[in-house]
Design an enzyme around this catalytic site. Structure first.
Site, PDB file in Angstrom:
ATOM      1  N   ASP A   1      -5.353  -8.845   0.667  1.00  0.00           N
ATOM      2  CA  ASP A   1      -4.691  -9.512   1.864  1.00  0.00           C
ATOM      3  C   ASP A   1      -5.642 -10.420   2.644  1.00  0.00           C
ATOM      4  OD1 ASP A   1      -3.454  -7.436   1.047  1.00  0.00           O
ATOM      5  OD2 ASP A   1      -3.314  -6.529   2.890  1.00  0.00           O
TER       6      ASP A   1
ATOM      7  N   GLU B   1     -10.425   3.882  -0.499  1.00  0.00           N
ATOM      8  CA  GLU B   1      -9.547   2.857  -1.063  1.00  0.00           C
ATOM      9  C   GLU B   1     -10.309   1.835  -1.461  1.00  0.00           C
ATOM     10  OE1 GLU B   1      -7.769   1.191   2.727  1.00  0.00           O
ATOM     11  OE2 GLU B   1      -6.431  -0.167   1.679  1.00  0.00           O
TER      12      GLU B   1
HETATM   13  C1  GLC Z   1      -3.388  -3.303   1.078  1.00  0.00           C
HETATM   14  C2  GLC Z   1      -4.167  -3.922  -0.136  1.00  0.00           C
HETATM   15  C3  GLC Z   1      -2.967  -4.094  -1.210  1.00  0.00           C
HETATM   16  C4  GLC Z   1      -2.381  -2.796  -1.589  1.00  0.00           C
HETATM   17  C5  GLC Z   1      -1.652  -2.234  -0.337  1.00  0.00           C
HETATM   18  C6  GLC Z   1      -1.431  -0.487  -0.664  1.00  0.00           C
HETATM   19  O1  GLC Z   1      -2.573  -4.156   1.372  1.00  0.00           O
HETATM   20  O2  GLC Z   1      -4.576  -5.187   0.229  1.00  0.00           O
HETATM   21  O3  GLC Z   1      -3.440  -4.900  -2.571  1.00  0.00           O
HETATM   22  O4  GLC Z   1      -1.384  -2.982  -2.478  1.00  0.00           O
HETATM   23  O5  GLC Z   1      -2.827  -2.004   0.870  1.00  0.00           O
HETATM   24  O6  GLC Z   1      -2.535   0.082  -1.184  1.00  0.00           O
END
Ligand code: GLC
Length: 417
Positions: free
Chosen positions: A152, A381
């Site tokens: 992101d 995460e």
């Molecule tokens: C964030 C991450 C993305 C992922 C999402 C859900 O947006 O950057 O890669 O898919 O979270 O985990």
């Protein structure tokens, strides 16, 4: 953890922060689920594809149930789908995952039937990519929103983002910063621009035939393309096994063209690939993990060798690789999401690619470091690659899924097929 986050037909990435189904999370989650429930693993991907758009796109979020814990929700996207979805996509790992579920299946008969059902759907998604995101036929697809990359807030997007306005945005309240430390998350300036793009696309009725040329943000991400290329080849393998010659040929051709075109993104001074800004044709001077991920596709041996050296260089500065950004770059931030931290999903793809390219020792080290991270800091995460501090959300689904994959292949010299 996979069971805890299981909502029956799909799995949430983690409770609270991400209460819906995410595209590439689900496809990677299935790889973990297959170790204890193959039928459930197939269902994870099938549920995602049940929400494929008529034009072939597979959305990045499916909003199965209402939840006010996440922003932007369905009312902001306004994609006009029966079950609401976002209007953009995410890295296409589905083809890779389908092949892995298919070839590794203990239960062969249902696997054949379920792969056969998914085959034309994944193929339609691949076709969509090259039609809608490569309208000039360059062989590489562009992303139109940073969220599509799955990385992101990468430094890769900073320069291109300067061209994205941030005025005229409807007032909004972020939810992510209520679930995770704001200093680990994207900034307000970035969020404004994320939303500006969503509003632009929404204004164009989510008509993919118009979005590419209309978007001020059009970036060719080497990692994203490498995942697509790998998935095209994987899908071609499955199609061959199922006697679907034309799907096989189409996907083989997409992968071959993609691989040839990827060369244009190679940067000798950086020892890796770089993103390309399609609005001006220039490479973006930002050494992120997006340029290391191409080792996941069948890139030339010499390129893989250089990438292995780049990772080795990183490991002189960091306790844990692979960082999402080059730690020698002053813009590197060890705790901020995709601007430095290490993630197990990217480690998985990179380790797999290195193994296939003839670098098993480095691949083993990446796997060992990944397991050390979860041993020390739990199923976060992502992690600070210097201190191993767990960052972002906790009890994270795809982190757990990758651990199952790592444990299954560890010490077996077993490259995921
Ligand atoms: C964030 C991450 C993305 C992922 C999402 C859900 O947006 O950057 O890669 O898919 O979270 O985990």
């Amino acid at each position: 953890m996979l069971r805890e986050n299981d909502r029956g037909t799909y799995t949430v990435p983690t409770r609270g922060l991400y209460p819906f189904q995410w595209n590439w999370d689900s496809c990677l989650t299935a790889l973990g689920q297959r170790h204890f429930d193959e039928a459930r693993a197939w269902l994870e991907i099938e549920t995602l594809f049940a929400h494929q758009w008529p034009d072939g796109m597979v959305p990045h979020i499916v909003f199965h149930v209402p939840s006010d814990g996440y922003f932007p929700g369905p009312e902001v996207w306004a994609t006009n789908r029966l079950v609401p979805t976002s209007g953009i996509t995410q890295p296409p790992v589905a083809g890779f995952s389908v092949k892995r579920l298919f070839t590794e299946a203990r239960d062969k008969t249902p696997a054949r039937a379920r792969a056969a059902e998914l085959l034309p759907k994944v193929d339609a998604w691949h076709r969509w990519f090259y039609a809608m995101r490569d309208p000039q036929g360059e062989g590489l697809v562009a992303i139109l929103h940073p969220w599509e990359s799955g990385r992101d807030n990468s430094i890769d997007w900073d320069e291109a983002f300067r061209r994205v306005p941030s005025d005229g945005i409807e007032p909004y309240t972020r939810r992510d910063t209520q679930h995770a430390d704001p200093s680990h998350r994207p900034t307000k300036e970035q969020y404004d621009r994320y939303l500006w793009l969503v509003q632009l696309f929404r204004g164009l009725g989510w008509d993919n035939a118009r979005l590419h040329d209309a978007s001020p943000f059009r970036v060719v991400d080497p990692g994203f393309n490498a995942i697509l290329i790998r998935s095209c080849n994987a899908l071609a393998d499955v199609a061959e096994a199922l006697g679907e010659a034309s799907i096989a040929a189409d996907n083989r051709a997409r992968a071959a063209r993609g691989l040839a075109a990827l060369e244009r993104l190679w940067s000798a001074p950086h020892g890796q690939y770089l993103c390309l800004d399609r609005t001006n044709g220039a490479l973006i001077d930002s050494a992120s993990i997006g340029g290391i991920l191409p080792v996941f596709a069948a890139i030339p041996k010499a390129r893989a060798e250089e990438i292995a050296r780049t990772i080795e260089r990183q490991s002189e500065r960091l306790r844990y690789v692979v960082a999402s950004h080059d730690p020698a770059d002053p813009r590197f931030e060890a705790k901020r999401y995709w601007r430095g931290p290490a993630w197990l999903v990217t480690n998985y793809m990179i380790a797999d690619g290195l193994r296939s390219a003839g670098h098993p020792a480095l691949a083993d080290r990446i796997v060992a470091m990944s397991l050390e991270l979860i041993t020390q800091s739990g199923f976060a995460e992502y992690y600070d690659p210097v201190t191993a501090e767990p960052c972002g959300g906790g009890r994270f689904t795809w982190t757990a899924a990758m651990v199952l994959e790592f444990l299954a292949t560890e010490g077996q010299n077993g490259s995921p097929t």
